[in-house]
Design an enzyme around this catalytic site. Structure first.
Site, PDB file in Angstrom:
ATOM      1  N   LYS A 115      -4.119 -17.258 -22.255  1.00 28.44           N
ATOM      2  CA  LYS A 115      -4.235 -17.099 -20.808  1.00 28.44           C
ATOM      3  C   LYS A 115      -4.407 -15.616 -20.473  1.00 28.44           C
ATOM      4  CE  LYS A 115      -2.924 -21.439 -19.647  1.00 28.44           C
ATOM      5  NZ  LYS A 115      -3.543 -22.363 -18.707  1.00 28.44           N
ATOM      6  N   LYS A 138      -9.245 -33.227 -18.224  1.00 26.40           N
ATOM      7  CA  LYS A 138      -7.864 -33.691 -18.285  1.00 26.40           C
ATOM      8  C   LYS A 138      -7.834 -35.056 -17.589  1.00 26.40           C
ATOM      9  CE  LYS A 138      -5.623 -29.124 -18.066  1.00 26.40           C
ATOM     10  NZ  LYS A 138      -6.760 -28.219 -17.945  1.00 26.40           N
TER      11      LYS A 138
END
Length: 351
Positions: free
Chosen positions: A160, A265
């Site tokens: 990240k 997702k």
């Protein structure tokens, strides 16, 4: 074959300081659907509904009421010929996690209530390569995490960015690349929309020096600059949050933005059927894809893993979240040498 259904919820506790782009998380709640034939109640299909707080469009106060209403519609119905299409008729728009939970519960029931949804290689023990996920922290801790993941056998690392000082993040990535060559270790980044549109391309240019495979969501979802950034970026762009709530406008979104990749997702992006449509439409346009879990327990992770295995994709998937909870549901899933595996001789915790 009259059907009946019920649900219960469970709160899972993180085993570490889980920092996300939406703040720290100490626990995560999921709802579990149980579907069975009233004439054979010992065979139960189980599916997980796990909306992500602050991100899922169905993260709302009346979620449980909607779930109860959906299961009321299931009561007394016969086993459908096409479970996924049947679920789409039962679940109102805007509740992708309920769609995913009911789809997977039905698929489990159809296959004998053994947590087997698709009869494929993953069920029989063939591993799926996955990326190692570096959780947000200070840059020194993230670098240590990344190095540890490589030592554990991961050849694809996801880090990240955008949560710390950008110069420090660049120094961290430079240090990582000094040790781990780009020809051996794939590096994925995820900005979670952290970059300002007027700064994004300059930052992407700096990041490109570190041999980056792709970067997810450099700017916030829904901004008009995304298409131009995808076109001009020296790093291939992957869309993630951009897809939330766009189940009815897949073609328009892909044609307008033209990303290099989409990251799916099922809990957020419409369940199994919609993700299959996303994949089909992406492949027709030469857009790559991979699938990522969304902090589901072992029940949801198992369903997603079996689903992606059906495509025989060789690109690493984002399925490395099976050990994040101290009280996860016991399962035969395990991570070995950078791959997620199912032990065919293993057992599931009864639900």
């Amino acid at each position: 074959m009259p059907l009946s259904g019920s649900f219960f919820s469970k709160t899972f506790v993180f085993g570490f300081d889980a920092r996300t782009s939406r703040g720290p998380m100490r626990d995560k709640r999921s709802w579990f659907i149980r579907i069975f034939d009233t004439r054979n109640p010992d065979v139960v299909g189980v599916g997980e509904c796990g909306p992500l707080p602050g991100l899922s469009i169905d993260d709302m106060p009346h979620f449980e009421t909607v779930l109860a209403d959906v299961l009321e519609r299931v009561e007394g119905q016969e086993m459908p010929q096409d479970a996924e299409a049947w679920v789409r008729q039962l679940v109102p728009p805007g509740f992708p996690s309920i769609t995913f939970g009911l789809e997977t519960a039905m698929l489990d029931l159809v296959n004998g209530g053994r947590r087997v949804l698709f009869d494929n290689d993953f069920v029989r023990g063939v591993p799926i390569p996955i990326n190692g996920l570096v959780w947000m922290n200070d840059v020194e801790s993230m670098l240590n995490q990344a190095n540890q993941l490589v030592n554990r056998g991961f050849t694809c690392i996801k880090i990240k960015v955008g949560g710390c000082d950008f110069d420090e993040e660049c120094r961290m990535l430079e240090a990582f690349r000094k040790v781990h060559d780009r020809n051996r270790i794939t590096l994925r980044l995820d900005a979670n929309g952290a970059f300002a549109p007027n700064e994004a391309l300059a930052k992407l240019k700096r990041l490109s020096a570190f041999g980056v495979h792709s970067i997810e969501q450099p700017i916030k979802a829904g901004l008009p600059e995304m298409a131009d950034i995808c076109s001009a970026s020296p790093i291939p762009i992957a869309l993630d949050e951009e897809l939330i709530g766009k189940e009815q406008s897949k073609d328009a979104l892909l044609d307008a933005i033209k990303p290099a990749f989409i990251v799916l997702k099922p809990t957020l992006h419409g369940g199994i059927l919609h993700c299959r449509e996303w994949i089909s439409k992406a492949e027709k346009r030469g857009i790559g894809w991979w699938i990522t879990s969304a902090l589901e327990s072992g029940i949801g992770l198992n369903a997603i893993s079996q689903f992606v295995s059906a495509f025989r994709s060789t690109i690493p998937q984002g399925l490395g979240t099976g050990s994040i909870y101290t009280n996860n549901i016991s399962s035969p899933l395990k991570v070995v040498n950078g791959c997620l595996m199912n032990d065919p001789q293993g057992t599931w915790e009864l639900l």
